[in-house]
Design a protein around this motif. Structure first.
Motif, PDB file in Angstrom:
ATOM      1  N   VAL A 105       0.847  -1.204   0.000  1.00 24.15           N
ATOM      2  CA  VAL A 105       0.000   0.000   0.000  1.00 24.15           C
ATOM      3  C   VAL A 105       0.874   1.243   0.000  1.00 24.15           C
ATOM      4  CG1 VAL A 105      -1.753   1.275   1.275  1.00 24.15           C
ATOM      5  CG2 VAL A 105      -1.813  -1.217   1.282  1.00 24.15           C
ATOM      6  N   CYS A 109       1.477   4.358  -2.566  1.00 22.99           N
ATOM      7  CA  CYS A 109       1.286   5.742  -2.134  1.00 22.99           C
ATOM      8  C   CYS A 109       2.504   6.592  -2.475  1.00 22.99           C
ATOM      9  CB  CYS A 109       1.062   5.795  -0.628  1.00 22.99           C
ATOM     10  SG  CYS A 109      -0.504   5.125  -0.088  1.00 22.99           S
ATOM     11  N   ARG A 121      -7.116  16.267   4.579  1.00 23.52           N
ATOM     12  CA  ARG A 121      -7.152  14.802   4.756  1.00 23.52           C
ATOM     13  C   ARG A 121      -5.888  14.173   4.174  1.00 23.52           C
ATOM     14  NH1 ARG A 121      -8.119  10.434   1.546  1.00 23.52           N
ATOM     15  NH2 ARG A 121      -8.714  11.699  -0.261  1.00 23.52           N
ATOM     16  N   HIS A 125      -2.804  12.427   6.094  1.00 26.97           N
ATOM     17  CA  HIS A 125      -2.514  11.041   5.705  1.00 26.97           C
ATOM     18  C   HIS A 125      -1.053  10.876   5.313  1.00 26.97           C
ATOM     19  CE1 HIS A 125      -3.155   7.124   3.870  1.00 26.97           C
ATOM     20  NE2 HIS A 125      -2.347   7.557   2.922  1.00 26.97           N
TER      21      HIS A 125
HETATM   22  C1  HEM Z   1       4.444   6.532   3.673  1.00 29.72           C
HETATM   23  C2  HEM Z   1       3.839   7.635   3.413  1.00 29.72           C
HETATM   24  C3  HEM Z   1       2.516   7.764   2.681  1.00 29.72           C
HETATM   25  C4  HEM Z   1       2.176   8.769   1.832  1.00 29.72           C
HETATM   26  C5  HEM Z   1       3.042   9.945   1.434  1.00 29.72           C
HETATM   27  C6  HEM Z   1       0.816   8.508   1.349  1.00 29.72           C
HETATM   28  C7  HEM Z   1       0.157   9.314   0.432  1.00 29.72           C
HETATM   29  C8  HEM Z   1      -1.083   8.996  -0.110  1.00 29.72           C
HETATM   30  C9  HEM Z   1      -1.777   9.845  -1.076  1.00 29.72           C
HETATM   31  C10 HEM Z   1      -1.274  11.172  -1.600  1.00 29.72           C
HETATM   32  C11 HEM Z   1      -2.956   9.208  -1.386  1.00 29.72           C
HETATM   33  C12 HEM Z   1      -4.062   9.691  -2.360  1.00 29.72           C
HETATM   34  C13 HEM Z   1      -5.101  10.370  -1.515  1.00 29.72           C
HETATM   35  C14 HEM Z   1      -6.254  10.799  -2.365  1.00 29.72           C
HETATM   36  O1  HEM Z   1      -6.043  11.625  -3.251  1.00 29.72           O
HETATM   37  O2  HEM Z   1      -7.351  10.307  -2.108  1.00 29.72           O
HETATM   38  C15 HEM Z   1      -2.982   7.972  -0.642  1.00 29.72           C
HETATM   39  C16 HEM Z   1      -4.008   7.062  -0.719  1.00 29.72           C
HETATM   40  C17 HEM Z   1      -4.084   5.982   0.124  1.00 29.72           C
HETATM   41  N1  HEM Z   1      -3.177   5.620   1.091  1.00 29.72           N
HETATM   42 FE1  HEM Z   1      -1.416   6.464   1.491  1.00 29.72          FE
HETATM   43  N2  HEM Z   1       0.342   7.367   1.935  1.00 29.72           N
HETATM   44  C18 HEM Z   1       1.358   6.873   2.746  1.00 29.72           C
HETATM   45  C19 HEM Z   1       1.316   5.744   3.519  1.00 29.72           C
HETATM   46  C20 HEM Z   1       0.212   4.958   3.609  1.00 29.72           C
HETATM   47  C21 HEM Z   1       0.126   3.800   4.491  1.00 29.72           C
HETATM   48  C22 HEM Z   1       1.246   3.327   5.416  1.00 29.72           C
HETATM   49  C23 HEM Z   1      -1.133   3.271   4.312  1.00 29.72           C
HETATM   50  C24 HEM Z   1      -1.769   2.085   4.976  1.00 29.72           C
HETATM   51  C25 HEM Z   1      -1.285   1.458   6.002  1.00 29.72           C
HETATM   52  C26 HEM Z   1      -1.815   4.080   3.298  1.00 29.72           C
HETATM   53  C27 HEM Z   1      -3.091   3.832   2.806  1.00 29.72           C
HETATM   54  C28 HEM Z   1      -3.668   4.497   1.738  1.00 29.72           C
HETATM   55  C29 HEM Z   1      -4.942   4.120   1.119  1.00 29.72           C
HETATM   56  C30 HEM Z   1      -5.849   2.996   1.546  1.00 29.72           C
HETATM   57  C31 HEM Z   1      -5.190   5.035   0.088  1.00 29.72           C
HETATM   58  C32 HEM Z   1      -6.359   5.010  -0.916  1.00 29.72           C
HETATM   59  C33 HEM Z   1      -7.554   5.759  -0.441  1.00 29.72           C
HETATM   60  C34 HEM Z   1      -7.364   7.253  -0.677  1.00 29.72           C
HETATM   61  O3  HEM Z   1      -7.255   7.654  -1.831  1.00 29.72           O
HETATM   62  O4  HEM Z   1      -7.335   7.954   0.324  1.00 29.72           O
HETATM   63  N3  HEM Z   1      -0.978   5.104   2.901  1.00 29.72           N
HETATM   64  N4  HEM Z   1      -1.828   7.875   0.135  1.00 29.72           N
END
Ligand code: HEM
Length: 183
Positions: A105, A109, A121, A125
């Motif tokens: 995941v 990301c 948000r 995140h």
């Molecule tokens: C390590 C640093 C991380 C960064 C910089 C990051 C960044 C992001 C970004 C920019 C999105 C798109 C958000 C959107 O436009 O909706 C995203 C989506 C997502 N991230 Fe991460 N993330 C990180 C770590 C994680 C971790 C560790 C998890 C889970 C344990 C996670 C779970 C998710 C999930 C489920 C989505 C899809 C749903 C969504 O779009 O919000 N992320 N992430």
């Protein structure tokens, strides 16, 4: 020398290295997430409608296992729990599998999307994602160390858990409540 002084002196120094390395990991992920150009790379995974859905369910799996890990930790520290031989392996394996579920995941990301700060948000995140791996690193490096204050593992473990639940709320919960509960 008073009792408090002895405790403080003995217990802080061994904690500095795990905390320092953890902070470096968090900053390095944050910098990479900002500096590298997002690739938009995505792999289709059988059974899921797309990478977001796959990530939302993998993160939900990790969050549920993290709850099992916290409950097993609380049971282990309870009087009754000390006699249950299955608690420690349950605690260890639920933690290991939860962590492993986050790797594909977070790879998507960071590599495909990068750290984005364009909405509260997504900013929370992105920062939580970097903090999660930093404090997880600090907890793992603290585990084998002797002479640490008794609160070290409960506090670091609690921060890892809180960060993961925060990641779930700012991603999977958003996904399920915005796009629906779907595969
Ligand atoms: C390590 C640093 C991380 C960064 C910089 C990051 C960044 C992001 C970004 C920019 C999105 C798109 C958000 C959107 O436009 O909706 C995203 C989506 C997502 N991230 Fe991460 N993330 C990180 C770590 C994680 C971790 C560790 C998890 C889970 C344990 C996670 C779970 C998710 C999930 C489920 C989505 C899809 C749903 C969504 O779009 O919000 N992320 N992430």
């Amino acid at each position: 020398m008073t009792h408090t002084t002895v405790l403080t002196k003995r217990s802080v120094v061994p904690l500095l290295v795990p905390l320092g390395v953890g902070a470096l990991v968090a900053v390095a992920l944050g910098l990479y997430g900002r500096v590298h150009a997002p690739t938009g790379f995505a792999v289709g995974v059988a059974g899921f409608s797309g990478p977001l859905a796959m990530k939302a369910w993998l993160t939900t799996g990790a969050a549920l296992l993290a709850i099992v890990q916290v409950l097993s930790a609380m049971a282990m520290w309870s009087k009754a729990g000390t006699r249950s031989a299955w608690l420690a392996p349950l605690h260890r394996w639920s933690g290991r599998i939860a962590f492993l579920l986050t790797i594909p995941v977070a790879f998507h990301c960071l590599y495909a999307l990068g750290a984005q700060y364009d909405s509260p948000r997504v900013m929370i995140h992105s920062l939580l994602g970097c903090f999660f791996y930093g404090v997880f690193t600090a907890k793992m490096l603290s585990l084998p160390r002797r002479g640490l204050p008794g609160w070290t593992l409960p506090v670091l473990g609690g921060l890892v858990f809180t960060a993961l639940i925060g990641l779930w709320l700012t991603s999977s919960f958003w996904f399920f409540t915005t796009l629906g509960v779907r595969l």
